[in-house]
Design a protein around this motif. Structure first.
Motif, PDB file in Angstrom:
ATOM      1  N   LEU A   8       8.747 -11.995  -6.849  1.00 38.47           N
ATOM      2  CA  LEU A   8       9.892 -11.761  -7.730  1.00 38.47           C
ATOM      3  C   LEU A   8      10.634 -13.067  -8.009  1.00 38.47           C
ATOM      4  N   LYS A   9      10.670 -13.949  -7.018  1.00 32.64           N
ATOM      5  CA  LYS A   9      11.309 -15.257  -7.239  1.00 32.64           C
ATOM      6  C   LYS A   9      10.515 -16.068  -8.266  1.00 32.64           C
ATOM      7  N   LYS A  38      11.743 -17.775 -11.708  1.00 33.93           N
ATOM      8  CA  LYS A  38      11.573 -19.203 -12.022  1.00 33.93           C
ATOM      9  C   LYS A  38      10.925 -19.389 -13.390  1.00 33.93           C
ATOM     10  N   LEU A  39      10.035 -18.472 -13.734  1.00 33.83           N
ATOM     11  CA  LEU A  39       9.357 -18.574 -15.035  1.00 33.83           C
ATOM     12  C   LEU A  39      10.166 -17.903 -16.141  1.00 33.83           C
ATOM     13  N   ASN A  40      11.357 -17.415 -15.774  1.00 32.61           N
ATOM     14  CA  ASN A  40      12.208 -16.685 -16.723  1.00 32.61           C
ATOM     15  C   ASN A  40      11.485 -15.485 -17.339  1.00 32.61           C
ATOM     16  N   ILE A  41      10.733 -14.790 -16.496  1.00 30.62           N
ATOM     17  CA  ILE A  41      10.005 -13.598 -16.947  1.00 30.62           C
ATOM     18  C   ILE A  41      10.958 -12.408 -16.932  1.00 30.62           C
ATOM     19  N   ASP A  42      10.955 -11.708 -18.044  1.00 29.87           N
ATOM     20  CA  ASP A  42      11.800 -10.533 -18.226  1.00 29.87           C
ATOM     21  C   ASP A  42      11.171  -9.395 -17.409  1.00 29.87           C
ATOM     22  N   LYS A  43      11.894  -8.896 -16.422  1.00 30.36           N
ATOM     23  CA  LYS A  43      11.267  -7.943 -15.488  1.00 30.36           C
ATOM     24  C   LYS A  43      11.260  -6.514 -16.042  1.00 30.36           C
ATOM     25  N   PRO A  44      10.217  -5.756 -15.689  1.00 32.20           N
ATOM     26  CA  PRO A  44      10.174  -4.340 -16.102  1.00 32.20           C
ATOM     27  C   PRO A  44      11.377  -3.570 -15.587  1.00 32.20           C
ATOM     28  N   GLU A  45      11.719  -2.509 -16.302  1.00 28.26           N
ATOM     29  CA  GLU A  45      12.878  -1.698 -15.927  1.00 28.26           C
ATOM     30  C   GLU A  45      12.667  -1.068 -14.551  1.00 28.26           C
ATOM     31  N   ILE A  46      11.420  -0.714 -14.256  1.00 27.60           N
ATOM     32  CA  ILE A  46      11.143  -0.039 -12.986  1.00 27.60           C
ATOM     33  C   ILE A  46      10.048  -0.802 -12.242  1.00 27.60           C
ATOM     34  N   ILE A  47      10.357  -1.230 -11.025  1.00 25.67           N
ATOM     35  CA  ILE A  47       9.339  -1.870 -10.186  1.00 25.67           C
ATOM     36  C   ILE A  47       9.107  -0.940  -9.003  1.00 25.67           C
ATOM     37  N   ALA A  48       7.878  -0.434  -8.913  1.00 25.23           N
ATOM     38  CA  ALA A  48       7.607   0.656  -7.982  1.00 25.23           C
ATOM     39  C   ALA A  48       6.602   0.234  -6.905  1.00 25.23           C
ATOM     40  N   ARG A  49       6.997   0.368  -5.655  1.00 27.63           N
ATOM     41  CA  ARG A  49       6.107   0.003  -4.551  1.00 27.63           C
ATOM     42  C   ARG A  49       5.229   1.177  -4.160  1.00 27.63           C
ATOM     43  N   ALA A  50       3.953   0.909  -3.975  1.00 23.83           N
ATOM     44  CA  ALA A  50       3.014   1.984  -3.620  1.00 23.83           C
ATOM     45  C   ALA A  50       3.450   2.716  -2.356  1.00 23.83           C
ATOM     46  N   THR A  51       3.836   1.970  -1.315  1.00 22.70           N
ATOM     47  CA  THR A  51       4.159   2.638  -0.042  1.00 22.70           C
ATOM     48  C   THR A  51       5.395   3.526  -0.142  1.00 22.70           C
ATOM     49  N   GLU A  52       6.184   3.354  -1.195  1.00 22.48           N
ATOM     50  CA  GLU A  52       7.347   4.238  -1.359  1.00 22.48           C
ATOM     51  C   GLU A  52       7.011   5.457  -2.221  1.00 22.48           C
ATOM     52  N   HIS A  53       5.749   5.591  -2.599  1.00 24.39           N
ATOM     53  CA  HIS A  53       5.349   6.713  -3.467  1.00 24.39           C
ATOM     54  C   HIS A  53       4.152   7.475  -2.911  1.00 24.39           C
ATOM     55  N   ILE A  54       4.019   7.479  -1.592  1.00 23.53           N
ATOM     56  CA  ILE A  54       2.873   8.164  -0.985  1.00 23.53           C
ATOM     57  C   ILE A  54       2.921   9.665  -1.316  1.00 23.53           C
ATOM     58  N   ASP A  55       4.129  10.245  -1.267  1.00 24.02           N
ATOM     59  CA  ASP A  55       4.247  11.685  -1.555  1.00 24.02           C
ATOM     60  C   ASP A  55       3.859  11.993  -3.008  1.00 24.02           C
ATOM     61  N   VAL A  56       4.208  11.084  -3.915  1.00 25.93           N
ATOM     62  CA  VAL A  56       3.858  11.269  -5.337  1.00 25.93           C
ATOM     63  C   VAL A  56       2.331  11.245  -5.497  1.00 25.93           C
ATOM     64  N   MET A  57       1.704  10.314  -4.781  1.00 23.58           N
ATOM     65  CA  MET A  57       0.232  10.209  -4.857  1.00 23.58           C
ATOM     66  C   MET A  57      -0.427  11.434  -4.247  1.00 23.58           C
ATOM     67  N   GLU A  58       0.168  11.934  -3.171  1.00 23.28           N
ATOM     68  CA  GLU A  58      -0.388  13.110  -2.486  1.00 23.28           C
ATOM     69  C   GLU A  58      -0.416  14.314  -3.437  1.00 23.28           C
ATOM     70  N   GLU A  59       0.696  14.526  -4.129  1.00 22.12           N
ATOM     71  CA  GLU A  59       0.755  15.640  -5.079  1.00 22.12           C
ATOM     72  C   GLU A  59      -0.269  15.446  -6.192  1.00 22.12           C
ATOM     73  N   TYR A  60      -0.420  14.202  -6.615  1.00 20.60           N
ATOM     74  CA  TYR A  60      -1.350  13.876  -7.704  1.00 20.60           C
ATOM     75  C   TYR A  60      -2.795  14.197  -7.291  1.00 20.60           C
ATOM     76  N   VAL A  61      -3.130  13.761  -6.087  1.00 21.53           N
ATOM     77  CA  VAL A  61      -4.488  14.001  -5.585  1.00 21.53           C
ATOM     78  C   VAL A  61      -4.761  15.499  -5.443  1.00 21.53           C
ATOM     79  N   LYS A  62      -3.756  16.202  -4.937  1.00 19.70           N
ATOM     80  CA  LYS A  62      -3.958  17.643  -4.725  1.00 19.70           C
ATOM     81  C   LYS A  62      -4.316  18.346  -6.035  1.00 19.70           C
ATOM     82  N   LYS A  63      -3.674  17.915  -7.105  1.00 20.06           N
ATOM     83  CA  LYS A  63      -3.955  18.520  -8.414  1.00 20.06           C
ATOM     84  C   LYS A  63      -5.376  18.156  -8.879  1.00 20.06           C
ATOM     85  N   ILE A  64      -5.789  16.923  -8.642  1.00 20.58           N
ATOM     86  CA  ILE A  64      -7.161  16.539  -9.045  1.00 20.58           C
ATOM     87  C   ILE A  64      -8.179  17.377  -8.265  1.00 20.58           C
ATOM     88  N   ILE A  65      -7.886  17.604  -6.989  1.00 23.20           N
ATOM     89  CA  ILE A  65      -8.774  18.428  -6.151  1.00 23.20           C
ATOM     90  C   ILE A  65      -8.830  19.850  -6.725  1.00 23.20           C
TER      91      ILE A  65
END
Ligand code: AMP
Ligand code: ZN
Length: 458
Positions: free
Chosen positions: A106-107, A111-138
């Protein structure tokens, strides 16, 4: 606006689903080490795309993921998790590794003056979201289980490989690695994996203690924030054959839809005409560039030498040229800012039109820059030109408005006094004293360098 769509293999007129807001997703970094300048090229492309969309009046809802679990050493489910490998290398907890390198990343964006996305989402904070997603694919019947993995069955799709336009048979023939014999098809990939006993990154889930496959996070988080059909999905060209095919497969298994209407891919940065790699000792970070005398914005300028769809070759010579170009741009802008001459409105309008045409032609930055150089070089010095450069800088991202020439940067009096004292000590060859003062300056947050002219601080 025209953009090249990997899905249809042509430049297309961009039509967002919602005419006011563009929804998009960018595959973010795997935070197991410092970002190298190749990675950063990918995020400079993302930045230019954001800026061009905004310049065209769109609001953005843009998601970028941070991969902090599940990305194996090979994209095709082979080898160890990159995070765990890094944790062993540094003798740290993988979560500590992720926090540290995510912050460094992020630093780098700042430094490159990159305009950051509105939402930055970490995988480990969305395990429950992935779980629900997988269950539906199953539930939808697109998976099968082996002893320790739930696989996506790519043969259940009407076509796998819509982006790279390859079929399963071709993949088999072209496969370089032995594939896991428990997979039914070579293109099948892991969705949900049982964690071995000593695995640190694991969660209690519907299938026991597991961790997610890499591709899943993008589908699940994209769906959570942007819905099952959004406008643009971006990534590097290396994502085309596996990661993005698998994202599309997952979405089809989940909702029956291809998640994004436009798929944009940035080509690779090469170094001295070849691949960048640690073993060749040519893997640069922004810090390495700084040591060679290049501030981060020089690297931004360097990237405008080519369009995002071409590969670009990094050499120190081209970086020197980019450094000079950035100096010229700043000088040209300041020259016009001081100017008192008038310019005909039709000239301004023509420049504006040509700049817009270039950026709206699939982000053609080399052409856009050629319009900028016309203004910089114009012998008529006019505030109107300065205003125009400021406007274009919304896309270029050099933060020209806030640029302060080096010689105008005022140092605090006590620092100037220390520099003077140190210069005297050096003339008297009193190295102990000179080193002592250097340490005081460093403690105050200054980077101290010695030159023929004496002490230089940054
Ligand atoms: P990773 O952290 O490995 O997932 O990569 C982050 C991003 O950098 C991805 O979008 C890759 O496509 C991109 N990338 C990796 N190497 C290069 C390179 N040499 N040039 C341009 N992009 C790259
Ligand atoms: Zn992704």
């Amino acid at each position: 606006m025209k953009i090249y769509n990997t899905l249809t293999r042509q430049k297309e007129e961009f039509k967002p689903i919602d005419e006011n807001e563009v929804r998009m997703y960018t595959c973010g970094p795997t935070v197991y080490y410092y970002a190298h300048i190749g990675n950063l090229r990918a995020y400079l492309f993302m930045d230019t795309l954001r800026r061009v969309l905004k310049y065209n009046g769109y609001k953005l809802k843009h998601v970028m993921n941070i991969t902090d679990v599940g990305h194996l050493v090979s994209d095709a489910d082979e080898g160890e998790d990159k995070m765990l490998k890094a944790a062993r290398r540094e003798n740290k907890d993988p979560f500590e590794i992720a926090n540290f390198y995510m912050n460094e990343f992020l630093k780098d964006l700042d430094k490159l003056n990159i305009d950051k996305p509105e939402i930055i989402a970490r995988a480990t904070e969305h395990i429950d979201v992935m779980e629900e997603y997988v269950k539906k694919i199953i539930e939808n019947g697109y998976t099968y289980e082996t002893e320790n993995t739930i696989y996506f069955d790519t043969s259940k799709l009407d076509k796998y490989g819509v982006l790279s336009n390859r079929n399963i048979e071709e993949q088999k023939a072209g496969a370089r690695v032995e594939f896991d014999e428990s997979k039914k098809n070579i293109s099948d990939f892991a969705l949900w994996i049982k964690a071995p006993e000593n695995h640190i990154m694991k969660w209690d889930t519907f299938w026991g203690k597991c961790y997610p496959g890499w591709h899943l996070e993008c589908s699940a988080m994209g769906y959570k924030y942007l819905g099952d059909n959004f406008d643009i999905h971006t990534g590097g060209i290396d994502h085309i054959p596996i990661h993005h095919e698998n994202e599309i497969a997952q979405s089809k298994g989940f909702s029956g839809k291809i998640p994004a209407n436009y798929w944009m891919h940035v080509n690779f940065l090469q170094v001295n005409g070849g691949k960048m790699s640690k073993s060749l000792n040519n893997l640069y970070t922004l810090e390495d560039l700084k040591e060679k005398g290049f501030e981060p914005l020089v690297y931004r300028m360097f990237n405008f030498n080519s369009t995002y769809r071409s590969s670009i070759n990094f050499t120190l010579e081209t970086m020197e040229a980019a450094k000079t170009a950035l100096e010229r741009l700043r000088e040209g802008y300041l020259k016009h800012k001081e100017g008192i001459e008038d310019v005909d409105t039709s000239i301004i309008e023509d420049l504006e039109k040509r700049f817009l045409e270039a950026i709206n032609d699939d982000l053609n930055m080399p052409i856009a820059m050629s319009v900028v150089w016309e203004i910089v070089k114009n012998p008529i010095k006019s505030k109107k030109f300065a205003k125009l450069i400021e406007k274009f800088d919304e896309v270029l991202g050099f933060d020209l408005k806030n640029y302060v020439p080096e010689q105008n940067k005022k140092l605090p009096d006590d620092v100037i006094e220390l520099i003077n004292k140190r210069n005297i000590a050096r003339q008297e060859k009193n190295w102990a004293e000179s080193d002592k003062i250097r340490d005081i300056l460093i403690e105050k947050g200054y980077n101290v360098k010695d030159s023929k002219e004496g002490t230089i601080v940054e």
